[in-house]
Design a protein around this motif. Structure first.
Motif, PDB file in Angstrom:
ATOM      1  N   ASP A   1       8.479  -2.253  -7.123  1.00 36.98           N
ATOM      2  CA  ASP A   1       8.067  -2.689  -5.791  1.00 36.98           C
ATOM      3  C   ASP A   1       6.597  -3.079  -5.765  1.00 36.98           C
ATOM      4  OD1 ASP A   1      10.572  -2.278  -4.809  1.00 36.98           O
ATOM      5  OD2 ASP A   1      10.127  -0.376  -3.799  1.00 36.98           O
ATOM      6  N   SER A   2       5.769  -2.296  -6.434  1.00 35.00           N
ATOM      7  CA  SER A   2       4.332  -2.558  -6.439  1.00 35.00           C
ATOM      8  C   SER A   2       4.025  -3.913  -7.075  1.00 35.00           C
ATOM      9  CB  SER A   2       3.605  -1.435  -7.190  1.00 35.00           C
ATOM     10  OG  SER A   2       2.219  -1.649  -7.176  1.00 35.00           O
ATOM     11  N   VAL A   3       4.666  -4.192  -8.207  1.00 35.03           N
ATOM     12  CA  VAL A   3       4.480  -5.490  -8.870  1.00 35.03           C
ATOM     13  C   VAL A   3       5.028  -6.616  -8.001  1.00 35.03           C
ATOM     14  CG1 VAL A   3       5.112  -6.872 -10.882  1.00 35.03           C
ATOM     15  CG2 VAL A   3       4.489  -4.474 -11.172  1.00 35.03           C
ATOM     16  N   PHE A   4       6.181  -6.361  -7.404  1.00 36.76           N
ATOM     17  CA  PHE A   4       6.828  -7.369  -6.566  1.00 36.76           C
ATOM     18  C   PHE A   4       5.934  -7.781  -5.396  1.00 36.76           C
ATOM     19  CE2 PHE A   4       9.419  -8.184  -2.768  1.00 36.76           C
ATOM     20  CZ  PHE A   4      10.093  -9.316  -3.177  1.00 36.76           C
ATOM     21  N   PHE A   5       5.328  -6.793  -4.716  1.00 36.86           N
ATOM     22  CA  PHE A   5       4.496  -7.110  -3.555  1.00 36.86           C
ATOM     23  C   PHE A   5       3.205  -7.811  -3.967  1.00 36.86           C
ATOM     24  CE2 PHE A   5       6.875  -3.469  -1.519  1.00 36.86           C
ATOM     25  CZ  PHE A   5       7.631  -4.296  -0.705  1.00 36.86           C
ATOM     26  N   ASP A   6       2.689  -7.480  -5.138  1.00 39.65           N
ATOM     27  CA  ASP A   6       1.521  -8.217  -5.640  1.00 39.65           C
ATOM     28  C   ASP A   6       1.863  -9.695  -5.816  1.00 39.65           C
ATOM     29  OD1 ASP A   6      -0.354  -6.181  -5.733  1.00 39.65           O
ATOM     30  OD2 ASP A   6       0.268  -5.513  -7.735  1.00 39.65           O
ATOM     31  N   GLN A   7       3.029  -9.967  -6.392  1.00 42.29           N
ATOM     32  CA  GLN A   7       3.458 -11.365  -6.573  1.00 42.29           C
ATOM     33  C   GLN A   7       3.715 -12.031  -5.225  1.00 42.29           C
ATOM     34  OE1 GLN A   7       6.908 -10.833  -9.021  1.00 42.29           O
ATOM     35  NE2 GLN A   7       5.731 -10.701 -10.938  1.00 42.29           N
ATOM     36  N   GLU A   8       4.276 -11.262  -4.294  1.00 41.13           N
ATOM     37  CA  GLU A   8       4.613 -11.826  -2.990  1.00 41.13           C
ATOM     38  C   GLU A   8       3.365 -12.271  -2.240  1.00 41.13           C
ATOM     39  OE1 GLU A   8       7.238 -13.192  -0.190  1.00 41.13           O
ATOM     40  OE2 GLU A   8       7.616 -12.409  -2.201  1.00 41.13           O
ATOM     41  N   ILE A   9       2.281 -11.501  -2.349  1.00 43.66           N
ATOM     42  CA  ILE A   9       1.035 -11.873  -1.674  1.00 43.66           C
ATOM     43  C   ILE A   9       0.487 -13.170  -2.244  1.00 43.66           C
ATOM     44  CG2 ILE A   9      -1.382 -11.191  -1.372  1.00 43.66           C
ATOM     45  CD1 ILE A   9      -0.406  -8.324  -1.060  1.00 43.66           C
ATOM     46  N   GLU A  10       0.662 -13.378  -3.557  1.00 43.59           N
ATOM     47  CA  GLU A  10       0.209 -14.624  -4.173  1.00 43.59           C
ATOM     48  C   GLU A  10       1.036 -15.806  -3.689  1.00 43.59           C
ATOM     49  OE1 GLU A  10       0.280 -14.147  -8.368  1.00 43.59           O
ATOM     50  OE2 GLU A  10      -1.182 -12.502  -8.382  1.00 43.59           O
ATOM     51  N   GLU A  11       2.330 -15.561  -3.391  1.00 47.57           N
ATOM     52  CA  GLU A  11       3.225 -16.634  -2.954  1.00 47.57           C
ATOM     53  C   GLU A  11       3.251 -16.817  -1.435  1.00 47.57           C
ATOM     54  OE1 GLU A  11       7.102 -15.790  -4.329  1.00 47.57           O
ATOM     55  OE2 GLU A  11       6.591 -15.810  -6.448  1.00 47.57           O
ATOM     56  N   ILE A  12       2.431 -16.042  -0.729  1.00 50.56           N
ATOM     57  CA  ILE A  12       2.583 -15.939   0.723  1.00 50.56           C
ATOM     58  C   ILE A  12       2.478 -17.284   1.438  1.00 50.56           C
ATOM     59  CG2 ILE A  12       0.167 -15.578   1.392  1.00 50.56           C
ATOM     60  CD1 ILE A  12       3.022 -13.425   2.608  1.00 50.56           C
ATOM     61  N   LYS A  13       1.711 -18.188   0.897  1.00 53.87           N
ATOM     62  CA  LYS A  13       1.528 -19.480   1.573  1.00 53.87           C
ATOM     63  C   LYS A  13       2.784 -20.340   1.511  1.00 53.87           C
ATOM     64  CE  LYS A  13      -3.472 -19.624   0.883  1.00 53.87           C
ATOM     65  NZ  LYS A  13      -4.594 -20.361   0.295  1.00 53.87           N
TER      66      LYS A  13
ATOM     67  N   LYS B   1       0.831  -1.211   0.000  1.00 55.13           N
ATOM     68  CA  LYS B   1       0.000   0.000   0.000  1.00 55.13           C
ATOM     69  C   LYS B   1       0.864   1.258   0.000  1.00 55.13           C
ATOM     70  CE  LYS B   1      -4.260  -1.830   2.015  1.00 55.13           C
ATOM     71  NZ  LYS B   1      -5.095  -1.436   0.854  1.00 55.13           N
ATOM     72  N   ILE B   2       1.985   1.240   0.749  1.00 60.72           N
ATOM     73  CA  ILE B   2       2.887   2.391   0.759  1.00 60.72           C
ATOM     74  C   ILE B   2       3.452   2.631  -0.638  1.00 60.72           C
ATOM     75  CG2 ILE B   2       5.133   3.205   1.588  1.00 60.72           C
ATOM     76  CD1 ILE B   2       4.506   1.891   4.272  1.00 60.72           C
ATOM     77  N   ALA B   3       3.891   1.549  -1.296  1.00 56.98           N
ATOM     78  CA  ALA B   3       4.466   1.680  -2.633  1.00 56.98           C
ATOM     79  C   ALA B   3       3.438   2.211  -3.628  1.00 56.98           C
ATOM     80  CB  ALA B   3       5.007   0.329  -3.098  1.00 56.98           C
ATOM     81  N   LYS B   4       2.223   1.664  -3.605  1.00 52.13           N
ATOM     82  CA  LYS B   4       1.192   2.082  -4.560  1.00 52.13           C
ATOM     83  C   LYS B   4       0.724   3.513  -4.292  1.00 52.13           C
ATOM     84  CE  LYS B   4      -0.570  -2.231  -6.328  1.00 52.13           C
ATOM     85  NZ  LYS B   4      -1.763  -2.978  -6.778  1.00 52.13           N
TER      86      LYS B   4
END
Length: 521
Positions: free
Chosen positions: A449-461, A416-419
């Protein structure tokens, strides 16, 4: 004077060693410090060192969320505990009056949050427990000391009027809170409108609680409540009144000072054993130990029953008012009840009992009260403290208020900070970014960073092998290489060491940021 200074230096070195031992054994450091103090008390090396107390802070948001639970234990339960202790001590100790019983109850009723929260941070428990215990300790210190004050006056004067005491009780609470808020606002205006520096801000943060306490007590109101209310006010406004340097430097200073003071305090509790034991004259040592164990048992049972009773009352009241938790169950109250260790506030209150009363007569049962207080602290801190982790594991409490895992929360916050930052630059400085290469680099980095964190949330599990873990490991390794480079450059005469240290400090801050982002994992 020089000898006393050297003793304190040795004391701090012993504290550091004991804390490291506690960390190695995965025990709460207050327990190890008290036991270490007991061991040191068998020698005469630190026989002339006395006790003082320290303070701590709490989140206003969590305090307000659990305000009903906190206030119920801070006032009604403290009064109930004082009454139970008063009648129990009156019944079992020959010659003990009810006024002395209430004095003892006011002394030993406040729990110590430092030891219990230190244990709970080592054993996973819901955040509600830590928040409520920390909030409770702020107010119970104040309410118990008010009970102590009235009981002390009754013992000294031999007079006690219930209606007058009740009225004075509420005046002391309200006016103590008002003094704290008023003085807190004065310090807020000083921070906000006068030309302060980070060093001045830190000094003011040390002065504020002493001013709150002094002026409230000067007019015979609650100094502790003044510090609590004023401290919560200033804590909630720290972002508006402190510079970023003041916040960073102040956090480091307060953390270090708090660690040293808490360490000294708990070690000194154990060091008091010889002097307290020697002073018991009213009864034999065996009888005094028996009274202390009996009062400890009464105190532990009273808190457990109060915690379980509070859950029943909450369930009943949820039909009429909005409560934070409609169904507390029995697991949370069991842990909360067992976490009622006593500490330095109780011992400091006992030590503040005057030696003489009117006409120069010795204060009745002063030494016995002091000894019982020490036994209560020792039993609750060591026995309950060592068994609390086992009870937490046996109860196996789940956090029903945890909607998002901490690590996932951190990723969402960073995303959210990045976006938000990217949106700000695109809406307000889109033309500048084309002309300014530094702004353009920042814009591109935020997009990545914004794209990276979107991917990270998908990989969070897949927490064992996600890209964030790999990134952090490599980034920390790179920072270590940067340090090595700067250290090599520092060996050459043409580079200014102050500039080298500046960039080493920036690397330290960068490592701090990266490691803090992994704290929830």
């Amino acid at each position: 004077m020089q000898t006393l200074f050297i003793q304190y230096v040795y004391l701090i070195l012993i504290i550091l060693a004991l804390v490291m031992i506690a960390n190695k054994l995965r025990l709460a450091y207050p327990i190890v410090l008290v036991l270490g103090g007991l061991a040191l008390s068998l020698t005469s090396a630190f026989s002339n060192i006395t006790v003082y107390e320290a303070a701590w802070q709490i989140s206003w948001k969590e305090f307000w969320r659990w305000r009903r639970v906190i206030t119920s234990f801070a006032f009604p339960v403290v009064i109930l505990t004082s009454c139970v202790v008063a009648f129990a001590s009156f019944a079992i100790i020959p010659g003990f009056t009810l006024a002395l019983g209430f004095l003892l109850g006011g002394i030993i009723s406040p729990p110590d949050a430092i030891s219990s929260t230190a244990i709970m941070r080592q054993v996973k428990v819901p955040k509600i427990l830590v928040s409520v215990i920390e909030g409770e300790s702020l107010l119970t210190d104040a309410s118990s000391l008010i009970v102590f004050r009235f009981a002390l006056a009754a013992v000294i004067t031999g007079q006690f009027y219930l209606s007058q005491a009740v009225g004075s009780f509420f005046i002391v609470i309200v006016m103590g809170t008002a003094f704290g808020l008023a003085i807190g606002m004065i310090f807020y205006w000083i921070h906000r409108w006068l030309p302060t520096t980070p060093s001045i801000e830190i000094v003011l943060s040390f002065l504020a609680p002493y001013c709150m306490y002094y002026f409230a007590e000067r007019f015979h109101f609650s100094g502790v409540l003044a510090v609590v209310s004023g401290g919560l006010l200033l804590s909630s406004k720290r972002q508006q009144m402190l510079t970023y340097q003041g916040r960073v430097q102040g956090l480091n200073v307060w953390t270090t000072i708090g660690f040293v003071l808490n360490g000294v305090v708990f070690l000194l509790i154990g060091l008091q054993l010889p002097s307290i034991t020697r002073q018991v004259e009213e009864v034999s040592l065996g009888q005094a130990i028996g009274y202390g164990l009996a009062i400890s048992f009464v105190l532990i049972v009273t808190r457990l029953l109060s915690a379980l009773g509070g859950a029943v009352v909450t369930r009943f009241m949820s039909h009429f008012i909005t409560v934070a938790d409609r169904n507390p169950g029995w697991k949370t109250p069991i842990i909360f009840g067992w976490a009622g260790m006593r500490g330095v506030v109780s011992l400091a209150a006992a030590l503040s009992i005057p030696i003489l009363v009117q006409q120069g007569q010795p204060f009745p049962y002063r030494n016995l009260i002091l000894f019982i207080t020490f036994i209560v602290i020792l039993v609750t801190l060591v026995f309950q403290g060592l068994t609390l982790p086992w009870i937490i594991r046996q109860v196996n409490l789940t956090d029903k208020f945890a909607t998002i895992p901490p690590y996932e929360q951190e990723i969402i916050i960073q995303k959210k900070i990045a976006k938000y930052s990217l949106q700000f630059l695109e809406e307000k400085y889109s033309n500048d970014a084309r002309l300014n290469k530094h702004l353009n680099n920042l814009h591109e980095r935020l997009k990545i960073d914004s794209v990276f964190f979107d991917q990270e949330i998908e990989e969070i599990k897949n927490t064992k092998g996600n890209s964030m873990t790999s990134f952090q490991r490599i980034y920390l390794e790179m920072l270590e290489q940067q340090r090595s480079l700067l250290n090599k450059m520092n060996s050459k005469a043409e580079f200014d060491e102050d500039l080298i240290r500046k960039y080493l400090s920036l690397i330290d801050l960068e490592e701090f940021k990266i490691r803090e982002k992994t704290v929830g994992r």
